[in-house]
Design a protein around this motif. Structure first.
Motif, PDB file in Angstrom:
ATOM      1  N   ASP A   1       0.828  -1.201   0.000  1.00 15.49           N
ATOM      2  CA  ASP A   1       0.000   0.000   0.000  1.00 15.49           C
ATOM      3  C   ASP A   1       0.870   1.262   0.000  1.00 15.49           C
ATOM      4  OD1 ASP A   1      -2.737   0.760  -0.134  1.00 15.49           O
ATOM      5  OD2 ASP A   1      -2.593   1.544   1.897  1.00 15.49           O
ATOM      6  N   LEU A   2       1.988   1.226   0.723  1.00 14.49           N
ATOM      7  CA  LEU A   2       2.910   2.362   0.708  1.00 14.49           C
ATOM      8  C   LEU A   2       3.484   2.581  -0.684  1.00 14.49           C
ATOM      9  CD1 LEU A   2       4.857   1.826   4.072  1.00 14.49           C
ATOM     10  CD2 LEU A   2       3.012   3.448   3.618  1.00 14.49           C
ATOM     11  N   ASP A   3       3.775   1.492  -1.382  1.00 19.71           N
ATOM     12  CA  ASP A   3       4.264   1.617  -2.752  1.00 19.71           C
ATOM     13  C   ASP A   3       3.218   2.274  -3.640  1.00 19.71           C
ATOM     14  OD1 ASP A   3       6.618   0.409  -2.009  1.00 19.71           O
ATOM     15  OD2 ASP A   3       6.062  -1.579  -2.752  1.00 19.71           O
TER      16      ASP A   3
ATOM     17  N   LEU B   1      -2.677   7.613   3.877  1.00 20.28           N
ATOM     18  CA  LEU B   1      -2.180   6.754   4.948  1.00 20.28           C
ATOM     19  C   LEU B   1      -3.283   6.480   5.961  1.00 20.28           C
ATOM     20  CD1 LEU B   1       1.316   8.384   5.619  1.00 20.28           C
ATOM     21  CD2 LEU B   1       0.876   6.195   4.482  1.00 20.28           C
ATOM     22  N   PHE B   2      -4.001   7.505   6.351  1.00 20.64           N
ATOM     23  CA  PHE B   2      -5.075   7.371   7.337  1.00 20.64           C
ATOM     24  C   PHE B   2      -6.183   6.459   6.833  1.00 20.64           C
ATOM     25  CE2 PHE B   2      -8.940   9.170   9.486  1.00 20.64           C
ATOM     26  CZ  PHE B   2      -8.587   8.851  10.780  1.00 20.64           C
TER      27      PHE B   2
ATOM     28  N   GLY C   1      -5.863   4.090   4.542  1.00 18.83           N
ATOM     29  CA  GLY C   1      -5.355   2.845   3.985  1.00 18.83           C
ATOM     30  C   GLY C   1      -4.860   1.859   5.019  1.00 18.83           C
ATOM     31  N   ILE C   2      -3.967   0.983   4.567  1.00 24.75           N
ATOM     32  CA  ILE C   2      -3.477  -0.088   5.431  1.00 24.75           C
ATOM     33  C   ILE C   2      -2.671   0.473   6.594  1.00 24.75           C
ATOM     34  CG2 ILE C   2      -1.991  -2.131   5.535  1.00 24.75           C
ATOM     35  CD1 ILE C   2      -4.617  -2.603   4.181  1.00 24.75           C
ATOM     36  N   CYS C   3      -1.977   1.585   6.393  1.00 25.92           N
ATOM     37  CA  CYS C   3      -1.220   2.180   7.503  1.00 25.92           C
ATOM     38  C   CYS C   3      -2.175   2.596   8.617  1.00 25.92           C
ATOM     39  CB  CYS C   3      -0.415   3.369   7.000  1.00 25.92           C
ATOM     40  SG  CYS C   3       0.967   3.817   8.081  1.00 25.92           S
ATOM     41  N   GLY C   4      -3.302   3.202   8.243  1.00 21.13           N
ATOM     42  CA  GLY C   4      -4.310   3.537   9.242  1.00 21.13           C
ATOM     43  C   GLY C   4      -4.872   2.303   9.906  1.00 21.13           C
ATOM     44  N   ALA C   5      -5.065   1.227   9.126  1.00 16.74           N
ATOM     45  CA  ALA C   5      -5.573  -0.020   9.690  1.00 16.74           C
ATOM     46  C   ALA C   5      -4.581  -0.625  10.675  1.00 16.74           C
ATOM     47  CB  ALA C   5      -5.870  -1.010   8.564  1.00 16.74           C
ATOM     48  N   VAL C   6      -3.280  -0.523  10.370  1.00 20.15           N
ATOM     49  CA  VAL C   6      -2.254  -1.026  11.286  1.00 20.15           C
ATOM     50  C   VAL C   6      -2.304  -0.271  12.610  1.00 20.15           C
ATOM     51  CG1 VAL C   6       0.254  -1.092  11.691  1.00 20.15           C
ATOM     52  CG2 VAL C   6      -0.691  -1.925   9.525  1.00 20.15           C
TER      53      VAL C   6
ATOM     54  N   ALA D   1       3.190   8.860   9.935  1.00 17.81           N
ATOM     55  CA  ALA D   1       4.365   9.345   9.211  1.00 17.81           C
ATOM     56  C   ALA D   1       5.591   8.488   9.512  1.00 17.81           C
ATOM     57  CB  ALA D   1       4.631  10.806   9.573  1.00 17.81           C
ATOM     58  N   VAL D   2       5.800   8.152  10.775  1.00 19.47           N
ATOM     59  CA  VAL D   2       6.963   7.368  11.169  1.00 19.47           C
ATOM     60  C   VAL D   2       6.914   5.968  10.557  1.00 19.47           C
ATOM     61  CG1 VAL D   2       8.096   6.252  13.133  1.00 19.47           C
ATOM     62  CG2 VAL D   2       7.421   8.659  13.277  1.00 19.47           C
ATOM     63  N   LEU D   3       5.768   5.313  10.631  1.00 17.72           N
ATOM     64  CA  LEU D   3       5.656   3.974  10.047  1.00 17.72           C
ATOM     65  C   LEU D   3       5.883   4.013   8.544  1.00 17.72           C
ATOM     66  CD1 LEU D   3       2.602   2.436  11.967  1.00 17.72           C
ATOM     67  CD2 LEU D   3       5.041   2.030  12.358  1.00 17.72           C
ATOM     68  N   ALA D   4       5.379   5.045   7.878  1.00 21.31           N
ATOM     69  CA  ALA D   4       5.565   5.161   6.434  1.00 21.31           C
ATOM     70  C   ALA D   4       7.050   5.283   6.084  1.00 21.31           C
ATOM     71  CB  ALA D   4       4.782   6.350   5.894  1.00 21.31           C
TER      72      ALA D   4
END
Length: 645
Positions: free
Chosen positions: A382-384, A404-405, A407-412, A559-562
């Motif tokens: 998803d980041l890609d 990010l919010f 998508g999958i980063c938000g889900a994480v 932001a940090v996880l991304a």
């Protein structure tokens, strides 16, 4: 003889008082209409919190007929270790624990939680539980009623959309610095390092004080001391870095031990705690005076700066700004909102809460992703999609954060907060003599006056009644067990197992800033992900007293996880079980690597279950899980699910 009589009389009076208090509390519980049961101790009483390690082993040796059913709910932190199971065993999501000292209502019912959090005056915060946080002065966390409203108004200006850009930029900057220190080596102090990272972010984005990871440059402002520098400004005995980190290391001693005793204690740790307590106050005084000079010179400081906002509130000034943080109007209030003592109290609690909760989320998100390689690869895919080949320098708040919010980063992040909420049980209460009605399952019940209430975040977050099952390649398990597992896919609406398309942001379609703003103004989760029933997901509490800095923290963690996961993968470090050379000699995907990884996996899962403890926030307190960042494509453990469990 007289002494013996006095002892007998004192004991008799105690027993009579004990019996009368229990009888009174039991009558109130019976009249409430709620399920109730007797417990012999007050689980939040100071005596029990100090001595429970002595008594619990003895209680566990008693016949179960003596200790059932109360033993499972008198253990500190049971709401995390057992989560929803005690409610399931009782067949109810709300019950009263009756003791001679106090009644405690435990709640894992979303309907009741929503009512309690929305009726702030009926169910106030029990401020006596927060007295320890007043070490520098009253603050927005430790107050209630009109006093809290003053503090809320004084501290809210920096927590606006205009400051989110600063949080985003500083989080990215600090994440890149951290990654440069961590890449390609085992990180043994993940919890400490994420606390450090988050402290840098709140220091810069919240207070305008820049902190760095290295000493390659010489700062012009003594408050901008290098994080690795030992330089101590004139008039100080500790650097700013040393003052805040020592204070946080000894925070429990500072909170509970009288300051005069810390200052004169024979223990070195106590004296260090007192020195850091004095030094941090001194630094904050200097920062406060610098804002005073700016204001007197006609420059009121940035509205993004918490200390500037606190100074204006303490001197009866406020400013109106537009969306770009440009000053539109300045006027004088009728009276200051807070005094200078309260300025320091708020500065402290925002530093403390503002960095610790975000740091915990970063820490545990990394651990869960390391334990679940399939989820990590889903996030990276998803980041890609979001960033493609753009360098980090071209990432933007407006374009990328909403994706990010949503998508999958938000889900994480949502899933991590579901499993490890910063505060595992949120305290409320009813005032003495003021019982309060609630509607529960279509019937009216009455919470007695003078009752402590615990909203069980860690319990309601794992209730099978309110959460969907996750989707993974793991062996099928029952729903309750599934909810103990980290699975971000449970947040993906309509997930069918095919997540090859972008989640929450259709291909080549920009998610507008308006969507982010609309969602961020009302909800803790994205409208494009699974939206839990109101009251069933409360990592930031809910209602008027919901966490003031929740959006600040969400932006920081996303932001940090991304930054971390776009270029690198995070793995469990296996140094205690095999050397790098031994790992390299093992066939990829083979049983040898699986066995080594399973040992690290087993250790990590045990610490996540049994090594956690809540003091201010929930943290891992009985060990650590080392991790390693490796460049994508160079992962040593590549199976979708390597754990043997």
């Amino acid at each position: 003889m007289l002494s013996l009589i006095a002892i007998i009389a004192t004991f008799s009076i105690f027993c009579i008082h004990y019996a009368l208090a229990f009888s009174r509390n039991l009558r109130a519980a019976k009249a409430s209409g709620l399920h109730y049961e007797y417990v012999p101790v007050h689980c939040f009483g100071q005596w029990w919190l100090i001595t429970h390690r002595i008594w619990l082993p003895l209680f566990f040796r008693l016949p179960s007929s003596w200790t059932c059913p109360w033993l499972d709910i008198v253990q500190p932190d049971w709401i995390y270790t057992d989560n929803y199971r005690p409610f399931a065993r009782r067949g109810t999501d709300i019950f009263i624990a009756v003791s001679p000292f106090s009644n405690v209502v435990w709640v894992a019912d979303p309907e009741a939680i929503s009512q309690i959090t929305s009726r702030r005056t009926d169910f106030p915060k029990p401020v006596h539980l927060y007295d320890a946080l007043n070490i520098y002065g009253p603050n927005v966390v430790s107050t209630e009623g009109p006093t809290w409203r003053r503090h809320r108004k004084a501290t809210s200006p920096p927590f606006t959309e205009s400051n989110n850009h600063v949080v985003w930029a500083e989080s990215i900057h600090q994440a890149q610095a951290a990654l440069s220190h961590w890449a390609d080596k085992t990180v043994l102090t993940v919890a400490e390092d994420t606390l450090r990272l988050s402290l840098h972010v709140i220091s810069r984005a919240g207070f305008g004080v820049g902190l760095r990871w290295s000493d390659k440059t010489t700062p012009t402002n003594p408050l901008e001391s290098e994080m690795d520098s030992s330089s101590i400004p004139e008039g100080h005995r500790l650097s700013f870095k040393a003052a805040i980190f020592t204070l946080l290391d000894h925070i429990i001693a500072v909170l509970v031990v009288p300051k005069w005793l810390l200052a004169h204690s024979p223990f070195k740790a106590h004296r260090e705690a007192f020195e850091s307590f004095v030094e941090w106050r001194s630094y904050m005084d200097e920062l406060y005076q610098s804002r005073k000079r700016l204001h007197q010179a006609g420059n009121g400081g940035s509205n993004l700066d918490m200390m500037s906002a606190l100074y204006r509130a303490a001197h009866g000034h406020t400013e109106t700004v537009n969306a770009n943080n440009e000053k539109m109007d300045r006027h004088t209030l009728e009276a200051p909102l807070i005094d200078e003592n309260e300025v320091m109290g708020n500065a402290f609690v925002i530093f403390l809460a503002g960095h610790e909760t975000a740091a915990n989320s970063i820490h545990f998100s990394l651990l869960f992703l390391a334990l679940n390689p399939a989820s990590q690869r889903l996030l990276q895919k998803d980041l890609d999609h979001i960033f493609a080949d753009r360098p980090v320098s071209e990432w933007t708040y407006e374009q990328d954060l909403p994706k990010l919010f949503n998508g999958i980063c938000g889900a994480v992040l949502n899933e991590e907060l579901r499993l490890v909420p910063p505060v595992i049980s949120i305290p409320k209460c009813t005032a003495p003599g003021r019982p309060q009605p609630l509607m529960v399952n279509g019937r009216k019940v009455l919470v007695p006056g003078g009752t402590d209430i615990m909203l069980g975040a860690a319990a309601v977050h794992r209730s099978p009644k309110y959460w969907p099952a996750g989707k993974s390649s793991a062996v099928e398990t029952d729903h309750a067990s599934d909810l103990d597992e980290f699975n971000p896919e449970r947040w993906v609406l309509g997930a069918s197992g095919d997540t090859s398309s972008s989640i929450g942001h259709p291909s080549n379609t920009r998610v507008s800033e308006d969507t982010w703003l609309e969602s961020s103004a009302r909800e803790d989760t994205s409208a494009q992900l699974f939206r839990p029933l109101r009251g069933s997901y409360i990592p930031f509490s809910d209602g008027p007293r919901a966490c003031l800095g929740r959006r600040f923290g969400q932006i920081e963690v996303l932001a940090v996880l991304a930054v971390f996961l776009k270029s690198h993968s995070v793995e469990l470090a296996v140094d205690d079980f095999a050397t790098d050379a031994e790992i390299d000699s093992m066939p990829r995907g083979g049983d040898e690597r699986r066995k080594v990884w399973s040992k690290a996996d087993d250790r990590a899962r045990k610490l996540l279950r049994y090594g956690m403890g809540a003091i201010i926030t929930l943290q891992m307190r009985k060990g650590n899980v080392p991790i390693r960042f490796v460049k994508r494509g160079e992962e040593r453990f590549t199976l979708d699910r390597m754990s043997s469990t």
